[in-house]
Design a protein around this motif. Structure first.
Motif, PDB file in Angstrom:
ATOM      1  N   ILE A  84      -1.808   8.512 -20.053  1.00 18.52           N
ATOM      2  CA  ILE A  84      -0.954   9.303 -19.160  1.00 18.52           C
ATOM      3  C   ILE A  84      -0.157   8.387 -18.233  1.00 18.52           C
ATOM      4  CG2 ILE A  84      -2.449  11.315 -19.231  1.00 18.52           C
ATOM      5  CD1 ILE A  84      -2.444   9.309 -16.052  1.00 18.52           C
ATOM      6  N   GLU A  85       0.825   8.982 -17.584  1.00 15.24           N
ATOM      7  CA  GLU A  85       1.580   8.332 -16.516  1.00 15.24           C
ATOM      8  C   GLU A  85       1.995   9.415 -15.530  1.00 15.24           C
ATOM      9  OE1 GLU A  85       4.636   6.440 -18.715  1.00 15.24           O
ATOM     10  OE2 GLU A  85       5.719   8.284 -19.191  1.00 15.24           O
ATOM     11  N   ILE A  86       2.448   8.987 -14.367  1.00 15.27           N
ATOM     12  CA  ILE A  86       2.884   9.932 -13.334  1.00 15.27           C
ATOM     13  C   ILE A  86       4.402   9.834 -13.210  1.00 15.27           C
ATOM     14  CG2 ILE A  86       2.633  10.680 -10.941  1.00 15.27           C
ATOM     15  CD1 ILE A  86       0.037  10.771 -12.573  1.00 15.27           C
ATOM     16  N   LEU A  87       5.093  10.973 -13.414  1.00 11.21           N
ATOM     17  CA  LEU A  87       6.543  11.026 -13.205  1.00 11.21           C
ATOM     18  C   LEU A  87       6.771  11.264 -11.719  1.00 11.21           C
ATOM     19  CD1 LEU A  87       7.501  13.256 -16.283  1.00 11.21           C
ATOM     20  CD2 LEU A  87       7.327  10.754 -16.144  1.00 11.21           C
ATOM     21  N   ALA A  88       7.188  10.217 -11.012  1.00 12.63           N
ATOM     22  CA  ALA A  88       7.212  10.239  -9.555  1.00 12.63           C
ATOM     23  C   ALA A  88       8.301  11.159  -9.014  1.00 12.63           C
ATOM     24  CB  ALA A  88       7.420   8.830  -9.020  1.00 12.63           C
ATOM     25  N   THR A  89       7.934  11.907  -7.951  1.00 10.09           N
ATOM     26  CA  THR A  89       8.898  12.729  -7.227  1.00 10.09           C
ATOM     27  C   THR A  89       9.010  12.311  -5.762  1.00 10.09           C
ATOM     28  OG1 THR A  89       7.170  14.358  -6.741  1.00 10.09           O
ATOM     29  CG2 THR A  89       8.508  14.716  -8.733  1.00 10.09           C
ATOM     30  N   GLU A  90       8.032  11.506  -5.309  1.00 13.81           N
ATOM     31  CA  GLU A  90       8.052  11.075  -3.909  1.00 13.81           C
ATOM     32  C   GLU A  90       7.292   9.754  -3.794  1.00 13.81           C
ATOM     33  OE1 GLU A  90       6.323  12.626   0.399  1.00 13.81           O
ATOM     34  OE2 GLU A  90       6.964  14.133  -1.083  1.00 13.81           O
ATOM     35  N   LEU A  91       7.807   8.849  -2.956  1.00 12.64           N
ATOM     36  CA  LEU A  91       7.155   7.559  -2.720  1.00 12.64           C
ATOM     37  C   LEU A  91       7.119   7.291  -1.221  1.00 12.64           C
ATOM     38  CD1 LEU A  91       6.128   4.681  -3.522  1.00 12.64           C
ATOM     39  CD2 LEU A  91       8.538   3.994  -3.669  1.00 12.64           C
ATOM     40  N   ASN A  92       5.954   7.002  -0.693  1.00 10.57           N
ATOM     41  CA  ASN A  92       5.800   6.619   0.701  1.00 10.57           C
ATOM     42  C   ASN A  92       5.135   5.245   0.776  1.00 10.57           C
ATOM     43  OD1 ASN A  92       6.728   9.149   1.841  1.00 10.57           O
ATOM     44  ND2 ASN A  92       4.790  10.033   1.162  1.00 10.57           N
ATOM     45  N   CYS A 124       0.859  -1.176   0.000  1.00 10.72           N
ATOM     46  CA  CYS A 124       0.000   0.000   0.000  1.00 10.72           C
ATOM     47  C   CYS A 124       0.901   1.233   0.000  1.00 10.72           C
ATOM     48  CB  CYS A 124      -0.912  -0.002   1.228  1.00 10.72           C
ATOM     49  SG  CYS A 124      -2.159   1.306   1.209  1.00 10.72           S
ATOM     50  N   VAL A 125       0.766   2.081  -1.020  1.00  8.81           N
ATOM     51  CA  VAL A 125       1.724   3.164  -1.216  1.00  8.81           C
ATOM     52  C   VAL A 125       1.017   4.487  -1.483  1.00  8.81           C
ATOM     53  CG1 VAL A 125       3.496   1.609  -2.137  1.00  8.81           C
ATOM     54  CG2 VAL A 125       1.902   2.723  -3.715  1.00  8.81           C
ATOM     55  N   GLN A 126       1.782   5.562  -1.254  1.00  6.28           N
ATOM     56  CA  GLN A 126       1.378   6.905  -1.653  1.00  6.28           C
ATOM     57  C   GLN A 126       2.460   7.433  -2.586  1.00  6.28           C
ATOM     58  OE1 GLN A 126       2.102  10.236   1.019  1.00  6.28           O
ATOM     59  NE2 GLN A 126      -0.049  10.876   0.806  1.00  6.28           N
ATOM     60  N   VAL A 127       2.031   8.021  -3.709  1.00  3.38           N
ATOM     61  CA  VAL A 127       2.975   8.507  -4.715  1.00  3.38           C
ATOM     62  C   VAL A 127       2.617   9.939  -5.079  1.00  3.38           C
ATOM     63  CG1 VAL A 127       3.909   8.180  -7.031  1.00  3.38           C
ATOM     64  CG2 VAL A 127       3.277   6.186  -5.670  1.00  3.38           C
ATOM     65  N   LYS A 128       3.648  10.780  -5.158  1.00  2.00           N
ATOM     66  CA  LYS A 128       3.457  12.150  -5.635  1.00  2.00           C
ATOM     67  C   LYS A 128       4.237  12.320  -6.918  1.00  2.00           C
ATOM     68  CE  LYS A 128       2.798  14.062  -0.989  1.00  2.00           C
ATOM     69  NZ  LYS A 128       3.214  15.085  -0.004  1.00  2.00           N
ATOM     70  N   GLY A 129       3.716  13.159  -7.825  1.00  2.00           N
ATOM     71  CA  GLY A 129       4.419  13.385  -9.074  1.00  2.00           C
ATOM     72  C   GLY A 129       3.626  14.234 -10.030  1.00  2.00           C
ATOM     73  N   GLU A 130       4.134  14.309 -11.264  1.00  2.00           N
ATOM     74  CA  GLU A 130       3.539  15.149 -12.297  1.00  2.00           C
ATOM     75  C   GLU A 130       2.901  14.274 -13.365  1.00  2.00           C
ATOM     76  OE1 GLU A 130       4.921  18.305 -15.790  1.00  2.00           O
ATOM     77  OE2 GLU A 130       6.260  17.898 -14.088  1.00  2.00           O
ATOM     78  N   VAL A 131       1.676  14.651 -13.767  1.00  2.00           N
ATOM     79  CA  VAL A 131       0.983  13.933 -14.841  1.00  2.00           C
ATOM     80  C   VAL A 131       1.663  14.252 -16.158  1.00  2.00           C
ATOM     81  CG1 VAL A 131      -1.217  13.551 -16.009  1.00  2.00           C
ATOM     82  CG2 VAL A 131      -1.180  14.089 -13.556  1.00  2.00           C
ATOM     83  N   SER A 132       1.992  13.202 -16.928  1.00  2.24           N
ATOM     84  CA  SER A 132       2.697  13.393 -18.197  1.00  2.24           C
ATOM     85  C   SER A 132       2.053  12.520 -19.270  1.00  2.24           C
ATOM     86  CB  SER A 132       4.173  13.020 -18.040  1.00  2.24           C
ATOM     87  OG  SER A 132       4.849  13.101 -19.279  1.00  2.24           O
ATOM     88  N   GLU A 133       2.133  12.998 -20.517  1.00  5.18           N
ATOM     89  CA  GLU A 133       1.616  12.175 -21.621  1.00  5.18           C
ATOM     90  C   GLU A 133       2.501  10.950 -21.794  1.00  5.18           C
ATOM     91  OE1 GLU A 133       0.245  12.449 -26.328  1.00  5.18           O
ATOM     92  OE2 GLU A 133       1.133  14.210 -25.324  1.00  5.18           O
ATOM     93  N   ARG A 134       1.858   9.828 -21.955  1.00 10.35           N
ATOM     94  CA  ARG A 134       2.577   8.560 -22.065  1.00 10.35           C
ATOM     95  C   ARG A 134       3.063   8.370 -23.501  1.00 10.35           C
ATOM     96  NH1 ARG A 134      -0.139   3.316 -19.163  1.00 10.35           N
ATOM     97  NH2 ARG A 134       1.169   1.682 -20.058  1.00 10.35           N
TER      98      ARG A 134
END
Length: 586
Positions: free
Chosen positions: A92-100, A70-80
């Protein structure tokens, strides 16, 4: 906040947004310096990208993720770049900047996929994991949507939802009760309701002329695919109505549900078929009308003093199976074994193959002439290339039930039971009573409060077995989805019913005195109906079993393998209840 968006809602127009998602790891894939993680929640799946060249530590953390973390992810939405048209979020995909990591997971006992590698028992043991799978989740979402539609529909028709008690008195008539010992009343027991039947009738006496409840009910009976020890009814009752009033209203509700859920338009008026007609034509009071193979009675055609099995039979019936004259001897032997099985109980099977070249091959060739079999062909409405299957017996309805099982088996083999096709009807004019070999007496076919057909009331004294009930069942695709009846509201007629069922006045008063007394205070004419919610949802979902539209079902032995219930009570609990166990060795 834990999340700004769900894993199923982001689209290409969201590109550039900074978002936070939370959910479970569906799968991870490492490709060179990139790690791709699919994160899933109830709403869908979104692909997360971890780039080693941008953040090596973050990518290393992603490489340690296991399935169902079970995770939390932060990032920017980007065209896949490599889009996936099979996923709503596939652009789309999320370019991750943080993972918890919110919570780690051990390796699941089966794959959390649409098609899992887990068997039924394993999935039931870990039902909380099984509920993460899309098909099961969608079934529960469908169930939720149906209950909302039902509540709104009934509310629009002036029904009021009333909750009735779960702990009630036992009524031994009918199926077995689940009983609950009372600590404060030693030696006495509550029962869990098989139905709110008498309580909703009391609500009619109380002046609540339109009642409904999404009611939990309980029956201690053997299980099968469409039966559970606890189940849910859409339970309804109405005052100042006739049978057609009830049928029309709930036919409208069914029509509304099919339109909203499946986009299917039911006919403006569903057909009604009497119980006797259904048994004669299909051998079932819940006939499946999605295909033909209607019964043809062959007494006049085959009783010719030539074949003792038929000559001594009280019923001979056949079905015509289109295009199956090419069935092999092995296939015909399999069908014979099927009807002779303990479950079906027929003594044998006769077949007649009307071949494409006009020739006829039959298991009774030596008893009947070609002219006899040509007469049979006409009677059956058969064509060249068709197969006729015939059963006979000394008990007409029993033989019809066996022929029904054969009809359904052939439809299953030929793929005629299309789950995307819906054929609904009402079965009416049930027998009011049925004979019980076990009890050696007449029993109420539905329950003791069902109104006899007024035309048949004179038959109650001399021929109660011929009395028809003012009862009705809603049938869809060979499944009884719901049923109900007009109720007796006249005290003297109710006394007569109890008398026929073998109740002494004292016994009737002991079990149903509360209702008998209530009817002395101006009981209105009333009627009701209950749909099986579990069955209704399973039909809408195209399921073979009701278990997958119930959050936490029991297995075929009535056990909850997840909770390991039922279980034994400890000695202190038994002592408090003043109970002693006398278990037989088994």
């Amino acid at each position: 906040m834990y999340r700004t968006n769900t894993c199923g809602e982001l689209r290409l127009q969201d590109a550039g947004k900074l978002v936070t998602l939370a959910g479970w790891v569906q799968r991870t894939r490492k490709m060179g310096g990139m790690t791709f993680v699919d994160v899933r929640d109830r709403y869908g799946i979104t692909q997360i990208v971890f780039d080693e060249s941008k953040n090596a530590d973050l990518c290393a953390s992603a490489n340690k993720l296991g399935r169902e973390f079970c995770v939390q992810v932060k990032g920017e939405v980007s065209e896949r770049q490599s889009k996936n048209p099979k996923m709503p979020t596939g652009d789309i995909e999320i370019l991750a900047t943080e993972l918890n990591v919110l919570s780690e997971s051990i390796t699941p006992p089966f794959t959390i996929e649409d098609k899992s590698d887990g068997g039924d028992d394993l999935r039931m043991k870990y039902r909380y994991l099984d509920l993460r799978r899309n098909p099961v989740r969608k079934n529960l979402e469908l169930r939720h949507r149906m209950t909302i539609l039902i509540r709104n529909f009934l509310d629009s028709k002036d029904f009021i939802e009333v909750e009735t008690p779960i702990l009630i008195g036992s009524t031994p008539e009918g199926a077995r009760d689940f009983v609950v010992p009372s600590r404060m009343n030693p030696g006495q027991f509550y029962a869990l309701p098989q139905s709110p039947q008498t309580l909703k009738q009391l609500l009619m006496v109380s002046g609540f002329d339109r009642y409904f409840q999404i009611a939990k009910c309980f029956r201690d009976e053997d299980l099968r695919a469409d039966r559970q020890p606890e189940f849910t009814q859409i339970d309804c009752e109405m005052s100042f109505v006739e049978q057609d009033d009830v049928i029309d209203l709930f036919e409208d509700m069914a029509r509304h549900l099919f339109k909203e859920i499946r986009g299917v338009e039911l006919p403006a008026k569903l057909q009604q078929m009497t119980w006797h007609e259904a048994m004669r034509r299909f051998g079932s009071d819940k006939p499946d009308l999605r295909f033909g193979m209607e019964f043809v009675e062959l007494m006049d055609v085959l009783k010719k003093g030539k074949f003792g099995v038929f000559d001594n039979a009280a019923y001979i019936g056949g079905i015509c199976v289109p295009g199956c004259a090419n069935y092999t001897r092995k296939q015909l032997d399999q069908l014979t074994d099927f009807v002779k099985s303990q479950q079906i109980g027929a003594k044998g099977l006769v077949y007649v193959k009307f071949n494409e070249d006009g020739s006829i091959k039959s298991s009774v060739d030596k008893f009947y002439t070609p002219e006899d079999l040509a007469e049979l062909k006409t009677a059956m409405g058969a064509n060249d290339g068709d197969l006729v299957l015939i059963l006979s017996g000394d008990q007409p309805n029993k033989t019809r039930v066996q022929l029904c099982a054969l009809r359904l088996e052939m439809a299953e083999r030929l793929g005629l039971r299309d789950k995307n096709k819906f054929e609904c009807l009402w079965i009416v004019d049930f027998p009011l009573f049925e004979w019980s070999d076990e009890e050696q007496r007449l029993m109420a076919t539905h329950h003791p409060f069902t109104m006899p057909n007024p035309d048949d009331i004179p038959l109650l004294d001399e021929h109660p077995e011929r009395v028809r009930a003012k009862a009705y069942d809603f049938v869809c695709n060979g499944i009884e989805v719901g049923g109900g009846s007009l109720r007796i509201h006249d005290g003297k007629l109710q006394e007569k019913m109890f008398q026929i069922l073998g109740f002494t006045p004292e016994k009737a008063m002991a079990q149903f005195g509360f209702l008998i007394n209530a009817f002395k205070y101006g009981a209105p004419p009333h009627a009701g109906l209950a749909f099986g919610l579990d069955r209704f949802v399973s039909i809408m979902a195209g399921l073979d079993s009701i278990r997958d539209c119930i959050a936490f079902p029991k297995n075929n032995s009535g056990r909850d393998v997840m909770l390991d219930a039922p279980g034994f009570l400890d000695s202190k609990q038994l002592e408090e209840l003043q109970l002693k166990l006398d278990l037989k060795e088994n």
